[in-house]
Design a protein around this motif. Structure first.
Motif: not given
Length: 636
Positions: A308-312, A346-355, A548-549, A560-561
């Protein structure tokens, strides 16, 4: 003495008792009396107060005398102070009734409103008798102060986490906020911040109560004017509400405070309901009873690295102010991997959290459950729901370890995640300086992983979960990539940390914070890919993603998230198993790459690498997360 002479003497004495002339009637006994020299207006003010018995209730005689003497001596100043205090009281209450819950809405137009709560409150105070009015005013002021504090918390949470403050679950996060300030700016700054927050909270409660009490007393002394004003404002409010009059895109006839109270009550109700319902959801597990010999058969013999890369977040790839440097890094990394025999999708995932709240993103990805609050996290980690990492442990075919440089104390969740051993910040042997919140540079954490686990001879392959923290806010100072042979015990980073930017200089500047955020992501990605190229082999499989973003100041107010996710492998067969996913080649997903809810990844992954890939044991629909426009904002 004769009666005549005595009468004459009294007459002369009477003449001396006043400068305004003789008095009528017999002279009083004792020394002569003088009328104080009080201006006419001041005498009228004093008369008004004498006529209002409420003014003297509970007043200490000595204090009242001093106050009266000061007012008499400086009447203009006294009236100025009185009007100023009254004006500030009205302004404070109006501000509290109009305060928005997002920093972006905090502009002059937000206060061009008539709050119905103020009209209702004024009407109530005018109707109540003296003592009841005082009690209601103090209680109402304290409640309004508490609501103001919650609004301020909402502003902070919306700014950093993209959501409002949850009065049931989020108090524990205040401890994390204090720890974050301490790690970022030092212990002294954290202590000052805590003291300041406590003083501010107490001041808001006390001042709001005194303000409402002051307003109530002023209205009582001027009941006729107050009644007419309240009636006029009430009439204007009703008319504007009926006509739908708006100012700056919001109703002029405001009921925002009432709406916020209703919203908070509804959120509390939903939180308590969610607590009961989520426990039932977490108890159902598609793979919970799957035998170990039927799990992950398509990855046997592979060294798995989940990072996991923080805030990526998506903003790193698509925001024009950030993307050029990050995109160049991803394209270059893809090219270097290809040259070394690795391939990637690669693709996209929508995280359950933000910031923030990284652990919510981690648990959502690994467990296949949507974990968007602390209560859900506690519920799932207290149970035995299958995580991806535990699936590897259940097979008995892998040693499972965690590299957690962001963990600074005991972490019992390691057992839930099925990790045979967890290395936290105290176990990695780092002797260098902290980089703001991050306890150590990512390159060092990866080097320690190589030294402690990956580089050792083993009788079975390794499954590792690694958390990289150098891209954690406030994104200053940022480490630099150095030759792997020079990493050592981390002492080499002292000069790099000292030469870096100061957190306060970066975090408060809207341009610098985006630039430095982008640089931190580039550093983390480069460190990870450099590690794979140097220490990886034909059996290495890397899965890495953002948790997360970044906060809205970086990613955008309507971002988006979505976060990028990629799988890297030397063995072509590994990527062939996910060919039906529709992911794009390379480390940088584009607009055509699918967007899935992060909670759907576990079942998709276990299905793809199980004995019956493509068996549709997992949900196949992508999330409905909107794709952001340039700058990280979602299109309407």
């Amino acid at each position: 003495m004769s009666r005549q002479s005595s009468s004459h003497q009294r007459s002369e004495t009477d003449k001396g008792t006043t400068e305004e002339g003789p008095t009528e009637g017999p002279a009083p006994e004792g020394p002569p009396q003088r009328t104080p020299d009080i201006p006419a207006q001041r005498r009228e003010d004093a008369g008004e107060r004498d006529a209002d018995p409420e003014q003297e209730v509970g007043t200490v005689p000595g204090v009242a005398a001093v106050r009266e003497g000061w007012r008499a001596k400086y009447p203009v100043a006294a009236r100025t102070v009185a009007w100023t205090v009254t004006g500030l009281s009205f302004a404070l209450v109006f501000l509290a009734l109009s305060l928005p819950t997002k920093l972006t809405l905090l502009e002059p137009g937000a206060f061009l409103r008539i709050p119905v709560e103020g009209i209702f409150g004024a009407t109530l105070l005018l109707m109540l008798p003296s003592m009841a009015r005082r009690v209601v005013a103090v209680v109402a002021g304290a409640v309004l102060g508490a609501l103001t504090i919650l609004n301020l918390l909402d502003i902070g949470f919306n700014e950093f986490l993209g959501r409002g403050f949850n009065v049931v679950l989020d108090w524990i996060l205040l401890d994390d906020a204090e720890a974050y300030v301490k790690d970022s700016l030092g212990g002294t700054a954290a202590t000052v911040a805590v003291i300041g927050v406590v003083v501010l909270a107490v001041a808001v409660l006390v001042l709001m109560a005194l303000a409402v009490l002051r307003i109530g007393n002023v209205m009582a002394r001027n009941s006729a004017v107050a009644t007419r004003t309240t009636l006029v404002l009430g009439t204007v409010w009703v008319m504007c509400a009926a006509l739908g009059v708006q100012v700056a895109g919001a109703p002029f006839a405001s009921r925002s405070t009432t709406a916020l109270v209703q919203d908070r009550a509804e959120r509390v109700r939903k939180t308590l309901k969610d607590e009961r319902e989520f426990a039932k959801v977490a108890a159902v597990d598609t793979y919970g009873d799957t035998p170990g010999d039927q799990l992950l058969t398509g990855l046997r013999g592979k060294d798995m690295i989940f990072t996991f890369i923080e805030s990526y977040g998506r903003a790193a790839i698509e925001d024009p102010a950030i993307a050029p440097g990050v995109d160049k890094t991803l394209k270059n990394a893809t090219k270097r991997l290809n040259e070394a025999g690795f391939a990637s999708k690669s693709g996209w995932l929508t995280s359950a959290t933000f910031g923030g709240g990284s652990w919510l993103g981690h648990s959502t990805f690994l467990t296949g459950l949507w974990i968007d609050n602390q209560n859900r996290y506690r519920t799932v980690t207290a149970g035995d729901h299958m995580s991806i990492t535990r699936a590897f442990q259940r097979t008995g075919a892998w040693r499972t370890v965690g590299i957690m440089p962001g963990v600074t104390k005991g972490w019992p969740e390691g057992k839930f995640y099925g990790l045979d051993h967890v290395y936290d910040s105290r176990d990695l042997g780092y002797k260098g300086p902290k980089f703001s919140w991050s306890t150590m540079p990512d390159q060092y954490a990866l080097k320690a992983f190589e030294r402690l686990e990956h580089g050792k001879k083993r009788d079975k392959p390794l499954m590792s979960e690694i958390i990289l923290t150098s891209s954690h806010q406030p994104w200053a100072p940022i480490p630099k990539t150095i030759p792997w042979s020079e990493v050592g015990d981390g002492s080499v980073y002292k000069a790099i940390q000292k030469a870096g930017k100061k957190p306060a200089d970066v975090f408060t500047d809207p341009d610098k914070v985006k630039t430095e955020y982008g640089r931190s992501v580039q550093y983390s990605v480069n460190s990870l890919i450099d590690y794979v190229l140097k220490y990886g082999n034909k059996n290495t499989v890397l899965v890495f993603l953002g948790d997360h973003q970044p906060l809205a100041r970086v990613s955008g107010d309507n971002a988006s998230r979505d976060v990028p996710v990629a799988i890297v492998a030397h063995d072509k067969a590994v990527l062939d198993r996910i060919s039906h996913w529709g992911w794009q080649d390379g480390l940088m997903p584009g607009d055509k790459a699918p967007v899935w809810k992060m909670s759907s990844f576990r079942d998709r992954f276990l299905d793809a690498y199980g004995p019956n890939p493509g068996g549709d044991t997992a949900p196949s629909q992508p999330s409905s997360s909107p794709k952001p426009a340039p700058g990280g904002s979602s299109k309407p």
